[in-house]
Write a protein that holds these residues in place. Structure first.
Motif, PDB file in Angstrom:
ATOM      1  N   GLY A 447       0.833  -1.192   0.000  1.00 54.62           N
ATOM      2  CA  GLY A 447       0.000   0.000   0.000  1.00 54.62           C
ATOM      3  C   GLY A 447       0.866   1.239   0.000  1.00 54.62           C
ATOM      4  O   GLY A 447       1.857   1.324   0.736  1.00 54.62           O
ATOM      5  N   LEU A 448       0.528   2.219  -0.838  1.00 58.43           N
ATOM      6  CA  LEU A 448       1.321   3.440  -0.981  1.00 58.43           C
ATOM      7  C   LEU A 448       0.730   4.580  -0.155  1.00 58.43           C
ATOM      8  O   LEU A 448      -0.318   4.437   0.482  1.00 58.43           O
ATOM      9  CB  LEU A 448       1.388   3.843  -2.457  1.00 58.43           C
ATOM     10  N   SER A 449       1.411   5.708  -0.180  1.00 60.84           N
ATOM     11  CA  SER A 449       0.996   6.887   0.574  1.00 60.84           C
ATOM     12  C   SER A 449       1.343   8.131  -0.238  1.00 60.84           C
ATOM     13  O   SER A 449       2.131   8.079  -1.190  1.00 60.84           O
ATOM     14  CB  SER A 449       1.707   6.924   1.934  1.00 60.84           C
ATOM     15  N   TYR A 450       0.779   9.273   0.154  1.00 62.89           N
ATOM     16  CA  TYR A 450       1.135  10.538  -0.468  1.00 62.89           C
ATOM     17  C   TYR A 450       2.434  11.101   0.115  1.00 62.89           C
ATOM     18  O   TYR A 450       2.932  12.126  -0.359  1.00 62.89           O
ATOM     19  CB  TYR A 450       0.027  11.562  -0.287  1.00 62.89           C
ATOM     20  N   THR A 451       2.948  10.444   1.135  1.00 63.20           N
ATOM     21  CA  THR A 451       4.219  10.851   1.719  1.00 63.20           C
ATOM     22  C   THR A 451       5.183   9.676   1.691  1.00 63.20           C
ATOM     23  O   THR A 451       4.858   8.601   1.170  1.00 63.20           O
ATOM     24  CB  THR A 451       4.031  11.386   3.150  1.00 63.20           C
ATOM     25  N   THR A 472      13.657  -8.820  21.586  1.00 65.75           N
ATOM     26  CA  THR A 472      13.146  -7.457  21.425  1.00 65.75           C
ATOM     27  C   THR A 472      13.720  -6.830  20.154  1.00 65.75           C
ATOM     28  O   THR A 472      14.919  -6.927  19.897  1.00 65.75           O
ATOM     29  CB  THR A 472      13.504  -6.588  22.638  1.00 65.75           C
ATOM     30  N   ILE A 473      12.842  -6.207  19.378  1.00 65.60           N
ATOM     31  CA  ILE A 473      13.244  -5.535  18.136  1.00 65.60           C
ATOM     32  C   ILE A 473      12.863  -4.062  18.252  1.00 65.60           C
ATOM     33  O   ILE A 473      11.708  -3.735  18.543  1.00 65.60           O
ATOM     34  CB  ILE A 473      12.552  -6.161  16.901  1.00 65.60           C
ATOM     35  N   ARG A 474      13.842  -3.195  18.036  1.00 62.54           N
ATOM     36  CA  ARG A 474      13.588  -1.760  18.063  1.00 62.54           C
ATOM     37  C   ARG A 474      14.135  -1.115  16.785  1.00 62.54           C
ATOM     38  O   ARG A 474      15.156  -1.549  16.262  1.00 62.54           O
ATOM     39  CB  ARG A 474      14.251  -1.104  19.273  1.00 62.54           C
ATOM     40  N   PHE A 475      13.447  -0.090  16.335  1.00 62.96           N
ATOM     41  CA  PHE A 475      13.914   0.659  15.168  1.00 62.96           C
ATOM     42  C   PHE A 475      13.175   1.993  15.129  1.00 62.96           C
ATOM     43  O   PHE A 475      12.220   2.215  15.881  1.00 62.96           O
ATOM     44  CB  PHE A 475      13.661  -0.129  13.873  1.00 62.96           C
ATOM     45  N   LYS A 476      13.618   2.844  14.235  1.00 61.50           N
ATOM     46  CA  LYS A 476      12.997   4.155  14.092  1.00 61.50           C
ATOM     47  C   LYS A 476      12.360   4.288  12.721  1.00 61.50           C
ATOM     48  O   LYS A 476      12.825   3.701  11.748  1.00 61.50           O
ATOM     49  CB  LYS A 476      14.043   5.263  14.285  1.00 61.50           C
ATOM     50  N   ILE A 477      11.307   5.074  12.668  1.00 60.08           N
ATOM     51  CA  ILE A 477      10.655   5.379  11.395  1.00 60.08           C
ATOM     52  C   ILE A 477      10.375   6.873  11.361  1.00 60.08           C
ATOM     53  O   ILE A 477       9.931   7.462  12.350  1.00 60.08           O
ATOM     54  CB  ILE A 477       9.366   4.556  11.198  1.00 60.08           C
ATOM     55  N   LYS A 478      10.659   7.468  10.197  1.00 65.72           N
ATOM     56  CA  LYS A 478      10.519   8.917  10.049  1.00 65.72           C
ATOM     57  C   LYS A 478       9.730   9.253   8.794  1.00 65.72           C
ATOM     58  O   LYS A 478       9.922   8.638   7.749  1.00 65.72           O
ATOM     59  CB  LYS A 478      11.909   9.558   9.972  1.00 65.72           C
ATOM     60  N   ASN A 479       8.824  10.209   8.937  1.00 61.40           N
ATOM     61  CA  ASN A 479       8.085  10.734   7.784  1.00 61.40           C
ATOM     62  C   ASN A 479       9.002  11.727   7.081  1.00 61.40           C
ATOM     63  O   ASN A 479       9.277  12.816   7.592  1.00 61.40           O
ATOM     64  CB  ASN A 479       6.802  11.414   8.246  1.00 61.40           C
ATOM     65  N   THR A 480       9.492  11.350   5.908  1.00 61.23           N
ATOM     66  CA  THR A 480      10.439  12.192   5.177  1.00 61.23           C
ATOM     67  C   THR A 480       9.768  13.047   4.106  1.00 61.23           C
ATOM     68  O   THR A 480      10.451  13.738   3.342  1.00 61.23           O
ATOM     69  CB  THR A 480      11.523  11.312   4.523  1.00 61.23           C
ATOM     70  N   GLY A 481       8.440  12.989   4.035  1.00 57.92           N
ATOM     71  CA  GLY A 481       7.718  13.769   3.040  1.00 57.92           C
ATOM     72  C   GLY A 481       7.162  15.059   3.591  1.00 57.92           C
ATOM     73  O   GLY A 481       7.492  15.482   4.710  1.00 57.92           O
ATOM     74  N   ASN A 482       6.273  15.669   2.819  1.00 55.30           N
ATOM     75  CA  ASN A 482       5.701  16.961   3.202  1.00 55.30           C
ATOM     76  C   ASN A 482       4.267  16.862   3.694  1.00 55.30           C
ATOM     77  O   ASN A 482       3.650  17.895   3.984  1.00 55.30           O
ATOM     78  CB  ASN A 482       5.760  17.912   1.998  1.00 55.30           C
ATOM     79  N   SER A 483       3.728  15.632   3.777  1.00 51.12           N
ATOM     80  CA  SER A 483       2.348  15.451   4.224  1.00 51.12           C
ATOM     81  C   SER A 483       2.306  14.535   5.436  1.00 51.12           C
ATOM     82  O   SER A 483       3.090  13.579   5.531  1.00 51.12           O
ATOM     83  CB  SER A 483       1.499  14.828   3.108  1.00 51.12           C
ATOM     84  N   ALA A 484       1.407  14.821   6.352  1.00 45.77           N
ATOM     85  CA  ALA A 484       1.174  13.896   7.456  1.00 45.77           C
ATOM     86  C   ALA A 484       0.551  12.621   6.900  1.00 45.77           C
ATOM     87  O   ALA A 484      -0.199  12.656   5.913  1.00 45.77           O
ATOM     88  CB  ALA A 484       0.258  14.540   8.486  1.00 45.77           C
ATOM     89  N   GLY A 485       0.874  11.497   7.503  1.00 48.06           N
ATOM     90  CA  GLY A 485       0.333  10.250   6.979  1.00 48.06           C
ATOM     91  C   GLY A 485       0.527   9.085   7.914  1.00 48.06           C
ATOM     92  O   GLY A 485       1.254   9.170   8.914  1.00 48.06           O
ATOM     93  N   ASP A 486      -0.154   7.984   7.577  1.00 41.85           N
ATOM     94  CA  ASP A 486      -0.061   6.746   8.339  1.00 41.85           C
ATOM     95  C   ASP A 486       0.843   5.755   7.623  1.00 41.85           C
ATOM     96  O   ASP A 486       0.835   5.669   6.387  1.00 41.85           O
ATOM     97  CB  ASP A 486      -1.438   6.095   8.501  1.00 41.85           C
ATOM     98  N   GLU A 487       1.598   5.001   8.399  1.00 40.98           N
ATOM     99  CA  GLU A 487       2.349   3.872   7.869  1.00 40.98           C
ATOM    100  C   GLU A 487       2.020   2.647   8.708  1.00 40.98           C
ATOM    101  O   GLU A 487       1.967   2.724   9.943  1.00 40.98           O
ATOM    102  CB  GLU A 487       3.851   4.146   7.904  1.00 40.98           C
ATOM    103  N   VAL A 488       1.762   1.536   8.026  1.00 38.72           N
ATOM    104  CA  VAL A 488       1.555   0.264   8.719  1.00 38.72           C
ATOM    105  C   VAL A 488       2.873  -0.498   8.657  1.00 38.72           C
ATOM    106  O   VAL A 488       3.232  -1.071   7.636  1.00 38.72           O
ATOM    107  CB  VAL A 488       0.418  -0.556   8.087  1.00 38.72           C
ATOM    108  N   VAL A 489       3.601  -0.453   9.753  1.00 34.63           N
ATOM    109  CA  VAL A 489       4.914  -1.086   9.851  1.00 34.63           C
ATOM    110  C   VAL A 489       4.719  -2.585  10.081  1.00 34.63           C
ATOM    111  O   VAL A 489       3.900  -2.993  10.899  1.00 34.63           O
ATOM    112  CB  VAL A 489       5.714  -0.462  11.005  1.00 34.63           C
TER     113      VAL A 489
END
Length: 604
Positions: A447-451, A472-489
């Motif tokens: 599934g894609l996103s506008y960001t 335990t698994i840890r990581f970071k995710i960052k919105n690198t675009g210009n729109s707020a949005g949801d990501e399903v990790v």
């Protein structure tokens, strides 16, 4: 858990078990002879039942029509009692699918008549027979069986006890009658609930393609918008016999008109869901009728006058639903003809799909610049789709199924075994050696996103553990675009070397998060020993020593981060650790080095 919160109602899950995937895909009213190995049954079909019973406290189970390995589920003591109640510890009621009891004699031929079917079903573990018609269809045969001693009163008491237990749990004996009937009109389809339905519709929409940022559309830049397709102005998908029948439904056409103004929209249907020869037209070509040509031409002329053409295709209850298997996964009827004709005008085209099963839209995927998958988007679906089209909502939905390129690939599902999609050939054409199209059109979890989102800083600990420890698994995710949005990790695992074949990727966690532009979050998943276990050659669930791969990504194929850890045999681990350390330290490190335990200063 949501339905049964505070035990206001009892949730009934269906269908138990090994349902669908029947031989030849001739599901219809047959639903017999599912083609699945015992190991696949355990890994794919039993697994979710164990989860919802043990973790969700499920109170109701509907037994299925089908047989498995020659034994009808409805008369199977092994499935309805040994596995369901004794192993999974299910404490609720079992209700038959509508005619599952009589199918024992009328379909499966494992019982001579209704009376014998009732005996087999009740002794197997049935509590309630669905689709009660008349006493002679269940009650009278059951009375006769009790009177003649074929079914003991002890069995009857056990079956009734299961039902009463659930009734007590949901409070039916505390308040057996509804005293405020008007409250139903206040609660059902209330403004608050409509808002929740709208948000659910938004979150379920999947952006399949967005070439050159065709979407979102700008309201200010659109002078004329053409809308066509059999699902553009049809709300029937939201009014079915398994759903609401008396709610107001917003169609896609209405949602667009509400967004940009009715005067700015040119609409014609373009074609029907199916043609006059359907479903035979799925296997045999018929020429377009004059009426069909006229309607498609209307859509063409509208598109030529417009800045963008929105084509709304798919299916409805004519093409999809209970007892409605198909012989093709292509768009039915004249829908592809309509789409191609509109595309050939040169006007930018957006395809919106509304349907209950995936369609193999290979041509659209290659040529149409933007595609939205809306499934059956509910009564607020038209508004939700318009919100996505015009950028008032950024789509973040992901596919929960694998979309095949051809019906010839079926069965094609996630997860799959190693190298199951490897083909011997790679060259196409007359002199090539490739014999089939391979791979999914859209993979599971896609599934894609506008960001855009960036994944980083993956940590896995401990790197070496025993089969009794959590990982335990840890990581970071960052919105690198210009729109707020949801990501399903999504978190996947693989047992790299195992005694039996295992899946290439196992979904072991997912989380939907919302990020503003440039916002970054750290996520954490915890794998338990159960997440790493496999069913070995002795049919035992164990965690085998060896290497495990961690994969974190945006879909099952779009993997962004990878790492490995090792499971060691506990005695090998102890032997290596015991050198130069005290026995208490050994015990601490070997049996439990989880962070939670470390903080509490406990071991073992």
């Amino acid at each position: 858990k949501g339905l049964q919160r505070d035990y206001q109602v009892a949730s009934t899950a269906k269908h138990f078990i090994a349902y669908s995937n029947n031989k030849g895909a001739r599901e219809g009213m047959a639903r017999v002879d599912p083609q699945m190995s015992p190991r696949e049954i355990e890994n794919i079909h039993v697994y979710p039942w164990v989860k919802v019973i043990k973790e969700g406290g499920l109170l109701g189970v509907m037994s299925s029509y089908n047989d498995y390995d020659g034994f009808p589920i409805q008369s199977s003591y092994y499935w309805l009692t040994t596995r369901l109640r004794k192993e999974m510890k299910f404490k609720g009621y079992v209700v038959s699918d509508s005619d599952a009891v009589e199918y024992l004699h009328s379909k499966h031929g494992t019982s001579k008549d209704m009376k014998e079917s009732v005996r087999q079903a009740v002794e197997a573990g049935l509590n309630v027979r669905c689709t009660f018609r008349s006493p002679d269809s269940y009650v009278l045969p059951l009375r006769e069986l009790v009177e003649e001693g074929s079914i003991s009163m002890e069995t009857i008491n056990e079956r009734v006890r299961d039902i009463l237990r659930v009734k007590f749990m949901v409070g039916l004996f505390d308040m057996p009658y509804q005293m405020d009937l008007r409250q139903a009109d206040v609660e059902v389809n209330s403004i608050k609930n409509q808002e929740i339905a709208l948000q659910a519709s938004r979150e379920s929409i999947v952006l399949l393609k967005n070439e050159n940022n065709t979407l979102p559309l700008s309201v200010n830049d659109m002078k004329k918008i053409s809308v066509c397709g059999p699902n553009a102005n049809d709300a029937a998908y939201a009014l079915t016999h398994y759903g609401p029948l008396a709610v107001e439904v917003t169609s896609v056409l209405q949602g667009i008109e509400d967004k940009v103004g009715k005067s700015n929209v040119l609409y014609t249907k373009g074609c029907d869901i199916v043609d006059a020869n359907w479903p035979e037209s799925e296997i045999m070509s018929y020429p377009l009728t004059e009426e069909e040509k006229v309607e498609i031409e209307k859509a063409v002329q509208n598109a030529k006058k417009s800045d963008v053409a929105i084509v709304v295709l798919g299916g409805n209850n004519r093409t999809c639903g209970e007892n409605k298997s198909r012989s093709s996964l292509d768009l039915p009827g004249r829908q592809l003809d309509l789409l191609q004709a509109v595309y050939n005008t040169g006007t930018p085209v957006v395809l919106v799909l509304i349907h209950g099963r995936p369609n193999s839209i290979n041509w659209a995927d290659k040529y149409i610049p933007a595609i939205l998958e809306a499934w059956y988007p509910g009564s607020q679906g038209g508004t939700a789709i318009a919100d996505v089209l015009f950028g008032d909502y950024n789509p973040g939905g992901k596919l929960t199924v694998t979309v095949p390129k051809s019906v010839g690939q079926i069965p094609f599902n996630f997860p799959s075994k190693p190298n199951s999609q490897v083909d011997g050939g790679s060259q196409v054409g007359l002199k090539g050696n490739m014999s089939r199209v391979n791979g999914a059109l859209y993979p599971f979890g896609y599934g894609l996103s506008y960001t855009t989102f960036d994944y980083s800083d993956l940590e896995v600990f401990p790197k070496v553990a025993t089969g009794k420890q959590n990982i335990t698994i840890r990581f970071k995710i960052k919105n690198t675009g210009n729109s707020a949005g949801d990501e399903v990790v999504q978190l996947y695992t693989r047992d790299v070397l195992s005694s039996v074949t295992t899946y290439e990727k196992n979904l072991r966690g997912f989380e939907r998060i919302h990020l503003d532009p440039r916002e970054e979050k750290e996520l954490e998943f915890v794998l338990t020993p159960n997440d790493l276990s496999l069913l070995n050659k002795h049919n035992e669930w164990i965690v085998e020593p060896g290497e495990f791969r961690i994969m974190v990504g945006s879909s099952s194929e779009d993997i962004r981060l990878e790492a490995t850890f090792h499971i060691r045999d506990i005695f090998d681990y102890m032997f290596e650790t015991v050198i130069n350390v005290t026995s208490d330290s050994v015990l601490y490190k070997v049996l439990d080095n989880n962070e939670e335990t470390k903080r509490k200063g406990k071991s073992g």
